[in-house]
Design a protein around this motif. Sequence first.
Motif, PDB file in Angstrom:
ATOM      1  N   VAL A 157       4.296  -4.462   0.368  1.00 20.84           N
ATOM      2  CA  VAL A 157       3.482  -3.788   1.376  1.00 20.84           C
ATOM      3  C   VAL A 157       2.996  -4.851   2.345  1.00 20.84           C
ATOM      4  CG1 VAL A 157       1.307  -2.610   1.786  1.00 20.84           C
ATOM      5  CG2 VAL A 157       2.793  -1.855  -0.069  1.00 20.84           C
ATOM      6  N   LEU A 158       3.230  -4.609   3.627  1.00 23.10           N
ATOM      7  CA  LEU A 158       2.854  -5.565   4.662  1.00 23.10           C
ATOM      8  C   LEU A 158       1.689  -5.022   5.470  1.00 23.10           C
ATOM      9  CD1 LEU A 158       6.431  -6.450   6.018  1.00 23.10           C
ATOM     10  CD2 LEU A 158       5.176  -7.537   4.148  1.00 23.10           C
ATOM     11  N   GLY A 159       0.787  -5.941   5.836  1.00 20.43           N
ATOM     12  CA  GLY A 159      -0.342  -5.580   6.666  1.00 20.43           C
ATOM     13  C   GLY A 159      -0.559  -6.606   7.754  1.00 20.43           C
TER      14      GLY A 159
ATOM     15  N   VAL B  73       4.795  -4.678  -4.483  1.00 23.46           N
ATOM     16  CA  VAL B  73       4.472  -3.316  -4.902  1.00 23.46           C
ATOM     17  C   VAL B  73       3.905  -3.284  -6.315  1.00 23.46           C
ATOM     18  CG1 VAL B  73       5.502  -1.085  -5.480  1.00 23.46           C
ATOM     19  CG2 VAL B  73       6.106  -2.209  -3.345  1.00 23.46           C
ATOM     20  N   GLU B  74       4.459  -4.085  -7.201  1.00 26.12           N
ATOM     21  CA  GLU B  74       4.001  -4.072  -8.585  1.00 26.12           C
ATOM     22  C   GLU B  74       2.582  -4.599  -8.740  1.00 26.12           C
ATOM     23  OE1 GLU B  74       5.533  -2.577 -10.959  1.00 26.12           O
ATOM     24  OE2 GLU B  74       7.154  -2.051  -9.589  1.00 26.12           O
ATOM     25  N   ARG B  75       2.087  -5.330  -7.754  1.00 27.17           N
ATOM     26  CA  ARG B  75       0.735  -5.894  -7.854  1.00 27.17           C
ATOM     27  C   ARG B  75      -0.303  -5.097  -7.078  1.00 27.17           C
ATOM     28  NH1 ARG B  75       2.219 -12.282  -6.722  1.00 27.17           N
ATOM     29  NH2 ARG B  75       3.802 -12.497  -8.379  1.00 27.17           N
ATOM     30  N   LEU B  76       0.093  -3.993  -6.502  1.00 25.08           N
ATOM     31  CA  LEU B  76      -0.861  -3.177  -5.755  1.00 25.08           C
ATOM     32  C   LEU B  76      -1.907  -2.603  -6.697  1.00 25.08           C
ATOM     33  CD1 LEU B  76       1.554  -1.131  -3.461  1.00 25.08           C
ATOM     34  CD2 LEU B  76       0.023  -2.961  -2.726  1.00 25.08           C
ATOM     35  N   ASP B  77      -3.175  -2.689  -6.285  1.00 26.66           N
ATOM     36  CA  ASP B  77      -4.233  -2.073  -7.082  1.00 26.66           C
ATOM     37  C   ASP B  77      -5.159  -1.201  -6.245  1.00 26.66           C
ATOM     38  OD1 ASP B  77      -5.714  -3.916  -5.668  1.00 26.66           O
ATOM     39  OD2 ASP B  77      -6.181  -5.174  -7.411  1.00 26.66           O
ATOM     40  N   GLY B  78      -5.039  -1.263  -4.941  1.00 25.41           N
ATOM     41  CA  GLY B  78      -5.846  -0.413  -4.080  1.00 25.41           C
ATOM     42  C   GLY B  78      -7.225  -0.932  -3.790  1.00 25.41           C
ATOM     43  N   ASP B  79      -7.672  -1.941  -4.500  1.00 27.95           N
ATOM     44  CA  ASP B  79      -9.023  -2.469  -4.270  1.00 27.95           C
ATOM     45  C   ASP B  79      -9.050  -3.554  -3.205  1.00 27.95           C
ATOM     46  OD1 ASP B  79     -10.068  -0.798  -6.211  1.00 27.95           O
ATOM     47  OD2 ASP B  79      -9.679  -2.241  -7.819  1.00 27.95           O
ATOM     48  N   ALA B  80      -7.901  -4.111  -2.899  1.00 30.92           N
ATOM     49  CA  ALA B  80      -7.835  -5.177  -1.907  1.00 30.92           C
ATOM     50  C   ALA B  80      -6.501  -5.081  -1.192  1.00 30.92           C
ATOM     51  CB  ALA B  80      -7.989  -6.546  -2.580  1.00 30.92           C
ATOM     52  N   GLY B  81      -6.394  -5.771  -0.070  1.00 28.29           N
ATOM     53  CA  GLY B  81      -5.155  -5.774   0.673  1.00 28.29           C
ATOM     54  C   GLY B  81      -5.058  -4.609   1.637  1.00 28.29           C
ATOM     55  N   PRO B  82      -3.864  -4.363   2.184  1.00 26.18           N
ATOM     56  CA  PRO B  82      -3.699  -3.338   3.216  1.00 26.18           C
ATOM     57  C   PRO B  82      -4.048  -1.920   2.775  1.00 26.18           C
ATOM     58  CG  PRO B  82      -1.800  -4.816   3.143  1.00 26.18           C
ATOM     59  CD  PRO B  82      -2.628  -5.118   1.938  1.00 26.18           C
ATOM     60  N   LEU B  83      -4.004  -1.629   1.459  1.00 23.02           N
ATOM     61  CA  LEU B  83      -4.263  -0.263   0.990  1.00 23.02           C
ATOM     62  C   LEU B  83      -5.722   0.001   0.642  1.00 23.02           C
ATOM     63  CD1 LEU B  83      -1.198   0.449  -1.350  1.00 23.02           C
ATOM     64  CD2 LEU B  83      -1.446   0.906   1.088  1.00 23.02           C
ATOM     65  N   ALA B  84      -6.573  -0.991   0.763  1.00 28.18           N
ATOM     66  CA  ALA B  84      -7.956  -0.860   0.295  1.00 28.18           C
ATOM     67  C   ALA B  84      -8.682   0.309   0.958  1.00 28.18           C
ATOM     68  CB  ALA B  84      -8.705  -2.165   0.523  1.00 28.18           C
ATOM     69  N   VAL B  85      -8.496   0.503   2.278  1.00 26.72           N
ATOM     70  CA  VAL B  85      -9.246   1.545   2.989  1.00 26.72           C
ATOM     71  C   VAL B  85      -8.735   2.948   2.668  1.00 26.72           C
ATOM     72  CG1 VAL B  85      -9.826  -0.010   4.882  1.00 26.72           C
ATOM     73  CG2 VAL B  85      -7.765   1.394   5.028  1.00 26.72           C
ATOM     74  N   PHE B  86      -7.563   3.040   2.058  1.00 28.53           N
ATOM     75  CA  PHE B  86      -6.973   4.356   1.822  1.00 28.53           C
ATOM     76  C   PHE B  86      -7.442   4.998   0.524  1.00 28.53           C
ATOM     77  CE2 PHE B  86      -4.208   2.329   4.869  1.00 28.53           C
ATOM     78  CZ  PHE B  86      -3.935   3.349   5.762  1.00 28.53           C
ATOM     79  N   GLY B  87      -8.229   4.299  -0.262  1.00 25.45           N
ATOM     80  CA  GLY B  87      -8.872   4.903  -1.406  1.00 25.45           C
ATOM     81  C   GLY B  87      -8.049   4.912  -2.673  1.00 25.45           C
ATOM     82  N   ALA B  88      -8.649   5.503  -3.701  1.00 23.97           N
ATOM     83  CA  ALA B  88      -8.020   5.546  -5.019  1.00 23.97           C
ATOM     84  C   ALA B  88      -6.723   6.331  -4.977  1.00 23.97           C
ATOM     85  CB  ALA B  88      -8.982   6.182  -6.023  1.00 23.97           C
ATOM     86  N   GLY B  89      -5.764   5.859  -5.722  1.00 22.48           N
ATOM     87  CA  GLY B  89      -4.492   6.557  -5.830  1.00 22.48           C
ATOM     88  C   GLY B  89      -3.458   6.161  -4.806  1.00 22.48           C
ATOM     89  N   ALA B  90      -3.865   5.437  -3.746  1.00 27.32           N
ATOM     90  CA  ALA B  90      -2.911   5.057  -2.708  1.00 27.32           C
ATOM     91  C   ALA B  90      -1.813   4.162  -3.271  1.00 27.32           C
ATOM     92  CB  ALA B  90      -3.629   4.374  -1.553  1.00 27.32           C
TER      93      ALA B  90
END
Length: 682
Positions: free
Chosen positions: A556-558, A566-583
């Motif tokens: 995932v690029l930001g 992708v395997e390290r995505l947790d949603g709490d940090a990085g480009p997906l943080a603002v999209f909330g839980a489950g992103a």
Amino acid sequence: MRWRRVVSQIGRSVTVWAVSTVTMLVLAGILPDFQLQSPDGDSATRIAVTAALGAGAFGVLSAVVWPLLVRLLLLVPALVLGLLVFFLNGSLLLVALRINPSGQSEAAPETAVIVAAVMSAVASATGGALAVRDDDAYRRRLSRLATRRRTSHPPCPAVPGTVFLQLDGVGHDVLTAAVDKGLMPTVARWLQDPTHRLTPWRTDWSSQTGASQLGILHGSNFDVPAFRWYEKEHREVMVCNRPTNAAELQRRAVERTADGGLLTLDGASRGNLFSGGADEQALVLSIATRRRGRENRSRAGYFAYFSDPANAVRTALSFFAEVVREIGQSTTARLRKQRPRVKRGGLYPFVRAFATVVERDVVVAAVMGDLLVGRSAVYADLVAYDEVAHHSGPHSCDAEKVLERLDRALALIEKAAEHAPRPYRIVVLSDHGQSPGETFRARYGLTLGDLVRAGCGLPVPRQAERTHSGTEARAAVRAALRRPVEEGGEKHRPTRGSEPIVLASGNLGLISFPDVPHRMTKEEIDARYPALLTTLANHPGVGFLLVRSEAHGGVVLGAYGAEVPVERLDGDAGPLAVFGAGAADAVRRTHSFPHTADVMVNSWYDPESGEVLAFEEQIGSHGGLGGAQGRPFLLSPADFSAPVGEREELVGAEAVHRVLRRWIREADGPQVPVTEEEEKAA
């Protein structure tokens, strides 16, 4: 007793005849081109007899000839039928006047249209008012709206049936706000009653009807990455609301699950993209391109509804009123310079009227018919709100008016259920919500396609072209007009194979390179177009990108060089943080699809305002991550088991499917086949 019913029916018929006679007399006194007497004048008695004979003849023709005309006219587009209603009804009146034994009545053709419309409406209202006082008569009246009579054995009345009503595009927040404002009293009454519960659920990354309804009805939406996507091996753009593609997606889901769907046994599917395996289907897009036959009743709903001339007249009047209403509302918005705003001219007023009037009326009538013949399970989609919210905004006054009318439709269905031969439980749900915000093109003066071309070093048009919106209502109109395949080059045969194909699904963009047979990696894209991924990731209107990676499998690029495997995505940090839980889970799942695009682009999202930027011409959009679009609702009777545990969240359309199947089983009705995996989940 039978003789009492016969006497009651005769009494109602005489009353309707009398009211129709009086109506004809009044109209003859008001309209100068409508006469019930000879030029030399007649006695009041003779005029009354002439009116009575004319009203009776018109009533008989409407009851006998009109259904035959409608059945013949199913050979022409259903929408054209709606436009012919007034002409046909007026023609029947002229025939009735011509065969009148008195020979004194006459009317100009244009006047006959008006008289016929008024008389049909008055007769329908009178008959309905009288029938409501008699439960048996009311049930028989509504039963005529059924698309066909049952061919299977009648169900046991003691076994409850289930009705699933989908309010397309109505998010959890929109529903609760409408209840608080008093716009939806029926839903408010259900929520205040402790026998109902409201449960939000979370969509997949592709938050749109195609993916959600396929998952809900057929238990699998695997490999549906968006509303439209490019399949390299077929060199074709798949579109969820194109009938041929909908049929293919349904076939793939059935093949994957080895099951026909939620409605396999004694079910009915009304107004949906997919059949759910139902035997009874009307206005179902996945069968719209087949030849009409016993196995294909997609247009039966139109006949069942328009076979009553009063229904046809009422819907036609409401249709044209809605067209005028939309023109007035769009003109007001333009004069007030409201922002955000999209163009609402051309054919859109007619598309909106079809979705909010014609399709709503036909689908509701079909559902009422299903209840009154006792079907075990019914699933129906009402698309009105979704269509209006796309162009007026999810929280606009226009959209709120639609919610009020949808609530009245729910009340009508609830009333019909009281007269059904078996008890019914009504479940209301939505397939996704909508997130507000202006378009990407309006904010930055270029489309996503223009930005991609610039990043690839290709020439960019001086003036950005509009990215047309694709909605369920437009697909329904095309199917009704028998023009189901979208125009505009959806089936690609690129003349320049190296140029990218850029597609939009709300605020989700998909970029594919058709000359490369496999899904390209980040390394391959960087080698061919060194500036593309950097240009996209750092643009203020882009939230994040998903691309395949040789080193990490997927990344995932930001902005500012952010790159997370992708395997390290947790949603709490990085480009997906603002999209909330489950992103993170949603992105990981889509990354596993065989037909995920070379580059998946999710737009910018503001968590405070809930706004996104649509890559299509919509100011209320859905299709990607961000805001209310991913938070629909499930409103169910409390005597069903809870959808999920107290601290659990209902995630994904496939999970909703498992819940609905469990509820059907709990009713002790016909058992829907379940897999071992679903049995464990239950």
